[in-house]
Design an enzyme around this catalytic site. Structure first.
Site, PDB file in Angstrom:
ATOM      1  CG  HIS A   1      44.836  64.387 -77.114  1.00 43.21           C
ATOM      2  ND1 HIS A   1      43.934  64.753 -76.257  1.00 43.21           N
ATOM      3  CD2 HIS A   1      45.683  63.592 -76.585  1.00 43.21           C
ATOM      4  CE1 HIS A   1      43.947  64.021 -75.230  1.00 43.21           C
ATOM      5  NE2 HIS A   1      44.760  63.271 -75.474  1.00 43.21           N
TER       6      HIS A   1
ATOM      7  CE  LYS B   1      32.598  56.119 -75.997  1.00 37.34           C
ATOM      8  NZ  LYS B   1      32.459  55.629 -77.186  1.00 37.34           N
TER       9      LYS B   1
END
Lengths: 280, 184
Positions: B39, B104
């Site tokens: 990322h 999550k």
């Protein structure tokens, strides 16, 4: 005087790394099925069943329960009458980690420097805690620690006047804020007393006590049961999808502390809270 | 899990908008794994106006770093990692066309706002059910940042990956609802 060879230590650590990551403890498996029967949310029940299924596959295929096979925490208990031969003890332990993570197809998650963040590619170094005891025992526990749960752990230096209620509030606050991140249902390790780092060490060590076994200290056992009940009323539930099974166990260890302080650490273990032990 | 919606890549915007927080979904098709280090690199590319390592259109990013594959298997254990660590980067990627994320845990206000603005969806998978989830992965190959090891970007072909809508295109949040409904 008893001699323990470092090559034996390396072999033991290698096997314990693989076992800990692929075989979930019977205590946790039993707790899954027990909790599934009393879980109030239907989805929560389903998640608990899924986690049992996952653990069964992992054990059968010797695949890691979780892809985060952790930073390897190693507890060494060594009798003062033991002499280590064949090299430096910690090198032998790290060699065992290196081999175990390679042979077991475990993920290498350790970076060499917290700022540069370059992966060491063999999951070393381990974090090793030594305890020297009387006699000639040589015991090792390997407890790989995933960081989904580690990141949600907290330490606070409370004032003595905040007392037991302050500790309970801090624990509940920590768990509530952690929410779904630590992969509930969790195991809660609490260390109270000592100094700052002693409480943190105790909170990690507390995670090693098998789920469902009572605290040998009656007073602490009562506190643990009360906290477990309160945590399971927070609503987080299995996987954080809601329910009455947020924690499987609360394990607490304490130590004498200073007149001016009340250190408290909460180390959260995920549902897979893994550890394997062996002796030489 | 019972009564699931089946969703296949390339995802259609209209189907993403129909999803509601709490819906259970099976995802099939081609998705991409990427986590912290990937990322950071993608956002560095974005800052330099460089193309992204893969086309975001109609696919999903799965926040995961798998275990090494055993011989003869496509992938090792692979469950979701905590999404919150990607919060800093996600709005930039959503701006670049990423609509679907799988991970999550909770997301930041900024990520939720980006999801609503661009009609995206954030799915949660079951943390720790990694051996089971590996069974849903039919093939895997590294397509970028190989030097990152487990953190490299992998193209995954998945079959019926079980997830739940955690944040829908209206900004409704399953985790918040779960707490409201279950807190005693």
């Amino acid at each position: 005087m008893r001699i323990v060879q470092t090559d034996k230590i390396t072999g033991l650590v290698q096997n314990l790394c693989i076992d800990a990551n692929c075989i979930i403890g019977d205590d946790i498996m039993q707790s899954f099925s027990k909790c599934a029967s009393c879980e109030k949310s239907a989805l929560g029940k389903e998640i608990l069943t899924t986690l049992s299924k996952n653990a069964e596959i992992a054990k059968r295929e010797m695949s890691p329960i979780c892809q985060d096979t952790g930073m390897t925490v190693v507890f060494v208990t060594i009798g003062q009458d033991v002499r280590i031969e064949g090299g430096f003890l910690e090198d032998a332990i790290n060699e065992g980690v290196r081999r175990g993570y390679e042979k077991g197809y475990l993920r290498k998650s350790v970076v060499k420097d917290p700022f540069d963040r370059v992966n060491t590619k063999d999951n070393t170094p381990a974090v090793v805690h030594y305890q020297i005891v009387p006699g000639d025992v040589f015991h090792i526990t390997v407890a790989p620690k995933g960081f989904g749960s580690e990141n949600m752990s907290r330490l606070k230096m409370l004032k003595p006047s905040q007392g037991l209620d302050g500790v309970k509030d801090f624990v509940l606050e920590t768990i509530f804020e952690a929410g779904a991140n630590p992969c509930p249902p969790i195991i809660v390790g609490i260390g109270v007393g000592g100094t700052m780092e002693k409480s943190a060490y105790l909170s990690k060590k507390a995670l090693l006590r098998p789920v469902g076994t009572p605290n040998p200290d009656k007073a602490l056992d009562i506190i643990e049961k009360e906290l477990l009940q309160k945590i399971n009323k927070l609503g987080i539930g299995p996987a954080g999808f809601g329910g009455s099974t947020t924690a499987l166990a609360v394990n607490m260890l304490t130590y004498p502390t200073h007149i001016a302080g009340l250190p408290v650490s909460v180390n959260i273990g995920c549902h897979a809270t893994r550890h394997a032990e062996g002796e030489l | 899990m019972s009564e699931r919606i089946k969703l296949e890549t390339p995802f259609q915007d209209s189907r993403l908008k129909e999803l509601n927080a709490g819906d259970m979904v099976y995802i099939s098709g081609t998705i991409f794994s990427a986590r912290d280090a990937a990322h950071k690199k993608m956002c560095e590319l974005a800052a330099d106006n460089q193309p992204m390592p893969f086309d975001f259109n109609g696919t999903a990013v799965y926040y995961a770093g798998p275990c090494p594959a055993k011989p003869g298997e496509p992938i090792g254990s692979v469950g979701p990692t905590t999404s919150g660590r990607m919060d800093l980067y996600s709005p930039t990627l959503i701006q670049k066309g990423l609509k679907v994320m799988i991970g999550k845990g909770l997301r930041s206000k900024e990520v939720t706002e980006s999801i609503v603005e661009h009609g995206g969806v954030y799915f949660a998978a079951i943390g720790g059910a990694a051996a089971l989830m590996a069974k849903c992965v039919k093939s895997a190959k590294v397509i970028a940042f190989e030097e990152l090891g487990t953190e490299a970007i992998r193209e995954l072909v998945v079959e019926e990956l079980p997830v739940i809508v955690a944040i829908d295109s209206k900004g409704d949040n399953m985790y918040q609802k779960a707490i409201e409904q279950n807190r005693e």
